[in-house]
Design a protein around this motif. Structure first.
Motif, mmCIF file in Angstrom:
data_model
loop_
_atom_site.group_PDB
_atom_site.id
_atom_site.type_symbol
_atom_site.label_atom_id
_atom_site.label_comp_id
_atom_site.label_asym_id
_atom_site.label_seq_id
_atom_site.Cartn_x
_atom_site.Cartn_y
_atom_site.Cartn_z
ATOM 1 N N MET A 1 0.821 -1.196 0.000
ATOM 2 C CA MET A 1 0.000 0.000 0.000
ATOM 3 C C MET A 1 0.861 1.255 0.000
ATOM 4 O O MET A 1 0.388 2.353 -0.089
ATOM 5 C CB MET A 1 -0.927 0.006 1.222
ATOM 6 N N VAL A 4 4.710 5.803 -1.058
ATOM 7 C CA VAL A 4 5.778 6.735 -0.720
ATOM 8 C C VAL A 4 6.884 6.681 -1.757
ATOM 9 O O VAL A 4 7.305 5.612 -2.159
ATOM 10 C CB VAL A 4 6.338 6.368 0.660
ATOM 11 N N THR A 5 7.374 7.821 -2.167
ATOM 12 C CA THR A 5 8.418 7.841 -3.177
ATOM 13 C C THR A 5 9.843 7.763 -2.640
ATOM 14 O O THR A 5 10.622 6.974 -3.148
ATOM 15 C CB THR A 5 8.264 9.057 -4.101
ATOM 16 N N PRO A 6 10.246 8.580 -1.623
ATOM 17 C CA PRO A 6 11.672 8.598 -1.289
ATOM 18 C C PRO A 6 12.232 7.206 -1.007
ATOM 19 O O PRO A 6 11.593 6.383 -0.359
ATOM 20 C CB PRO A 6 11.725 9.461 -0.033
ATOM 21 N N LEU A 8 14.461 5.843 0.847
ATOM 22 C CA LEU A 8 14.675 5.295 2.187
ATOM 23 C C LEU A 8 13.465 4.532 2.707
ATOM 24 O O LEU A 8 13.594 3.573 3.438
ATOM 25 C CB LEU A 8 14.970 6.441 3.161
ATOM 26 N N LEU A 9 12.277 4.994 2.302
ATOM 27 C CA LEU A 9 11.080 4.394 2.871
ATOM 28 C C LEU A 9 10.715 3.076 2.202
ATOM 29 O O LEU A 9 9.930 2.306 2.736
ATOM 30 C CB LEU A 9 9.908 5.354 2.759
ATOM 31 N N THR A 12 12.616 0.088 4.618
ATOM 32 C CA THR A 12 12.875 0.460 6.010
ATOM 33 C C THR A 12 13.430 -0.702 6.809
ATOM 34 O O THR A 12 13.942 -0.516 7.890
ATOM 35 C CB THR A 12 11.596 0.964 6.693
ATOM 36 N N GLY A 13 13.347 -1.915 6.254
ATOM 37 C CA GLY A 13 13.878 -3.070 6.957
ATOM 38 C C GLY A 13 15.379 -2.983 7.158
ATOM 39 O O GLY A 13 15.935 -3.601 8.060
ATOM 40 N N LEU A 15 16.963 -0.403 8.111
ATOM 41 C CA LEU A 15 17.311 0.598 9.123
ATOM 42 C C LEU A 15 17.607 -0.084 10.452
ATOM 43 O O LEU A 15 16.930 -1.010 10.846
ATOM 44 C CB LEU A 15 16.149 1.590 9.295
ATOM 45 N N ARG A 16 18.641 0.403 11.130
ATOM 46 C CA ARG A 16 19.024 -0.177 12.418
ATOM 47 C C ARG A 16 18.797 0.841 13.517
ATOM 48 O O ARG A 16 19.024 2.026 13.321
ATOM 49 C CB ARG A 16 20.505 -0.557 12.410
ATOM 50 N N ASN A 17 18.400 0.332 14.676
ATOM 51 C CA ASN A 17 18.141 1.232 15.796
ATOM 52 C C ASN A 17 19.336 1.326 16.738
ATOM 53 O O ASN A 17 19.205 1.718 17.871
ATOM 54 C CB ASN A 17 16.901 0.762 16.561
ATOM 55 N N SER A 113 20.518 15.584 15.852
ATOM 56 C CA SER A 113 19.439 15.098 14.994
ATOM 57 C C SER A 113 19.944 14.107 13.953
ATOM 58 O O SER A 113 19.154 13.518 13.224
ATOM 59 C CB SER A 113 18.743 16.273 14.301
ATOM 60 N N LEU A 114 21.266 13.917 13.887
ATOM 61 C CA LEU A 114 21.819 12.997 12.890
ATOM 62 C C LEU A 114 21.887 11.579 13.454
ATOM 63 O O LEU A 114 22.063 11.393 14.661
ATOM 64 C CB LEU A 114 23.229 13.436 12.482
ATOM 65 N N PRO A 115 21.765 10.591 12.589
ATOM 66 C CA PRO A 115 21.868 9.203 13.056
ATOM 67 C C PRO A 115 23.316 8.800 13.262
ATOM 68 O O PRO A 115 23.839 7.921 12.590
ATOM 69 C CB PRO A 115 21.226 8.394 11.914
#
Lengths: 272, 333
Positions: A1, A4-6, A8-9, A12-13, A15-17, A113-115
């Motif tokens: 569904m 979203v274009t960008p 990164l989205l 998202t799998g 991405l690490r926390n 604010s940076l990761p």
């Protein structure tokens, strides 16, 4: 569904926390690079590690030399290690002051604010400062050399002594970094650091033999970690030997880091 | 490792966000829902809690209560992931004053994990895009406010984040630079990014935002499209300026009989303002005015401004300077 274009989205799998050790190292080195750029832009911030070591070495040698050791030449082996430790440890205070000034700037908002690894801005700054200590160490020994101090321990021992002093200054700088993080202003960091630094560096064997002190003061000077560093440097530079003092110096430095590095990082994280 | 892709249509979802500074409830239960791919405006005066709200959404501040999710990721427990999805441009440019524009962008690119020659390429590319190439090597101290903002925005776009926070992006900029900033923001959205911007300027929210939340004293007092907000305040108003102020009572009487409404007077400019429910009745009014020999200097229809929306919603004005009558009009009499 997902509409979203960008990019990164779409994934998202991946991405690490958390931040891995490799990224901590990379971020820290990048922050240290930033510190170097700052030094390049504002070389005047090196005054305390360039002019000061030369000036203080000359002043102390000619003022106290005659009174303490009979003449300047005989005072140098006692005094150069002392002034070296005193200068470098004192200059480590700048770490806290600069960190506070830095944190008051808008750029730290962006860092937050940076990761990136949270510790990187701190660790990077402390890493850059070892360059400052290296400059101070080199200039102090060089001034001593010009004045006629030729360490009997040899070049290798002198380098080792220099590294020991840099390591100790780096560990002490964690204390100032902690003040830097919790203090409200740069000048209060300076004030707090001075109160600790002056007694610590002067109530030691840095400028006079400890046995010349009154007994209560001698007791303090003998347990003062700064005295151990000074003694270790004297042993190394003047005789080329690594004594118990060097061991105590390293232990003291490690203890300081073990206490203040976690404290500093925790205080910083809470603010971050 | 966190669960895989969380499909969400909401870029931002916040419920009951609270932030306390001592006894001051800076943010007092803010709810927000921002759809992906839209521009969302948060409108409010100074001290309303806009920046604090953004800081919580951008993981710079921990909320004292409530929860917020960015693309479905919790700002508290998954902060590191959230940081990979957002770009933040603060109210005051958050770039390193001691470095040049290029050095700043290279620094942030490196921190974001670009390797080798990539940081330099990225920096050059962004400087070009934001018209800063010529100033690339100059120290930031000599940068104008507009250039600084553009550099700041460029720094936020390095990782091409899907969500961008802009905290008062045009405050303090001259009208021309402000227009350029607006164009840049529109371009971002056209590229698929979601933008949340705060502003004190009502026309800015009106111009850029698909939806607007009006925030006052840490609470959202109204939410909707700017048209919805305006219409919630009331209808358009008919404005009349009479040549002769002495005619005001007679003119008001005519408005009452022809339009069936009471009019408001601002005597110093001989100006009358009446709600206009039925536009066709205005003709009757004008005919009646001419019949009674009342000369009209100027006639206009005004949509309610967001200023009026704000006044109606909060009971006090924004504190921002509103459109004052232009001097020429005042002196033309």
């Amino acid at each position: 569904m997902s509409t979203v274009t960008p990019a990164l989205l779409n994934n998202t799998g991946s991405l690490r926390n958390y931040v891995g050790p490799r990224q901590i190292l990379e971020n820290t080195l990048t922050m240290a690079w930033r510190g170097l750029l700052k030094i390049k832009r504002t070389p005047e911030q090196l005054i305390d590690v360039t002019v000061q070591p030369i000036l203080f070495t000359l002043m102390f040698a000619y003022i106290f030399g005659g009174a303490i050791s009979g003449n300047v030449q005989q005072y140098l082996p006692l005094m150069i290690p002392g002034i070296l430790v005193q200068t470098v440890i004192t200059t480590s205070m700048v770490t806290g002051v600069q960190l506070r000034e830095d944190m008051d700037k808008g750029v730290f908002d962006r860092f937050k604010s940076l990761p990136i690894a949270r510790i990187a801005p701190l660790a990077g700054a402390l890493l850059t400062d070892t360059l400052r200590y290296a400059i101070a160490v080199t200039l102090t020994f060089a001034t001593g050399w010009v004045m006629g101090y030729h360490p009997a321990g040899g070049f290798g021992a002198v380098v080792l002594a220099g590294l020991l002093v840099i390591f100790c200054a780096w560990s002490v700088s964690w204390i100032w970094a902690f003040f830097g993080v919790i203090a409200r202003s740069a000048s209060s960091v300076q004030g707090m650091s001075m109160i600790i630094l002056f007694p610590l560096t002067f109530l030691s064997n840095a400028f006079v033999p400890a046995d010349s002190l009154p007994s209560w003061l001698r007791a303090f000077a003998n347990v003062n970690p700064v005295s151990h560093v000074v003694t270790a440097v004297r042993d190394l530079a003047n005789t080329g030997q690594i004594g118990m003092a060097a061991l105590w110096a390293v232990v003291g430095a490690v203890v300081i880091v073990a206490i203040f590095a976690p404290l500093t990082v925790r205080a910083y994280m809470r603010k971050a | 490792m966190v669960s895989t892709s969380r499909p969400t249509e909401l870029a931002i979802e916040a419920h009951g966000l609270v932030k306390l500074f001592g006894n001051n409830r800076a943010v007092d239960g803010v709810d927000l829902a921002v759809k992906t791919g839209t521009v969302y405006g948060v409108l409010g005066p100074n001290g309303a809690g806009k920046t604090t709200t953004i800081s919580m959404l951008a993981t710079l501040l921990r909320p004292d209560a409530g929860e917020a999710k960015i693309f479905g990721f919790d700002v508290r427990t998954e902060a590191q992931i959230v940081r990979q999805l957002i770009g933040v441009t603060g109210q005051y440019a958050s770039v390193d004053e001691n470095l040049s524009a290029t050095e700043n962008l290279v620094l942030f690119s490196k921190l974001l994990g670009l390797k080798g020659s990539a940081p330099k390429r990225k920096a050059a590319e962004l400087l070009e895009e934001f018209g800063l190439t010529e100033a690339a090597k100059r120290p930031l101290k000599n940068f104008s406010g507009g250039m600084r903002r553009r550099l700041d925005l460029a720094a936020s776009l390095i990782a091409q984040p899907p969500l961008i926070f802009l905290d008062e992006p045009t405050t303090g900029l001259d009208p021309r630079t402000r227009g350029q900033m607006w164009d840049t923001i529109r371009r971002l959205v056209a590229g698929g990014s979601t933008v949340l911007l705060t502003t004190q300027y009502l026309d800015e929210a009106d111009q850029l935002a698909d939806r607007v939340a009006v925030i006052d004293k840490g609470r959202v007092v109204a939410e909707g499209t700017s048209d919805e907000l305006k219409s919630s305040v009331g209808t358009a108003a008919l404005q009349l300026r009479l040549v002769n102020a002495a005619d005001i009572p007679a003119a008001r009487e005519l408005i009452r009989t022809t339009l069936g409404v009471e009019s408001a007077v601002s005597a110093e400019a001989a100006r009358l303002s009446a709600p206009m429910q039925h536009a066709e009745l205005v003709t009757d009014l004008l005919v009646a005015l001419r019949g009674d020999g009342i000369a009209v200097a100027e006639i206009s229809v005004q949509q309610p401004t967001l200023d009026e929306v704000f006044l109606a919603l909060t009971g006090h004005d924004t504190g921002a300077t509103t459109d004052a009558p232009t001097p020429e009009l005042e002196t033309a009499r």
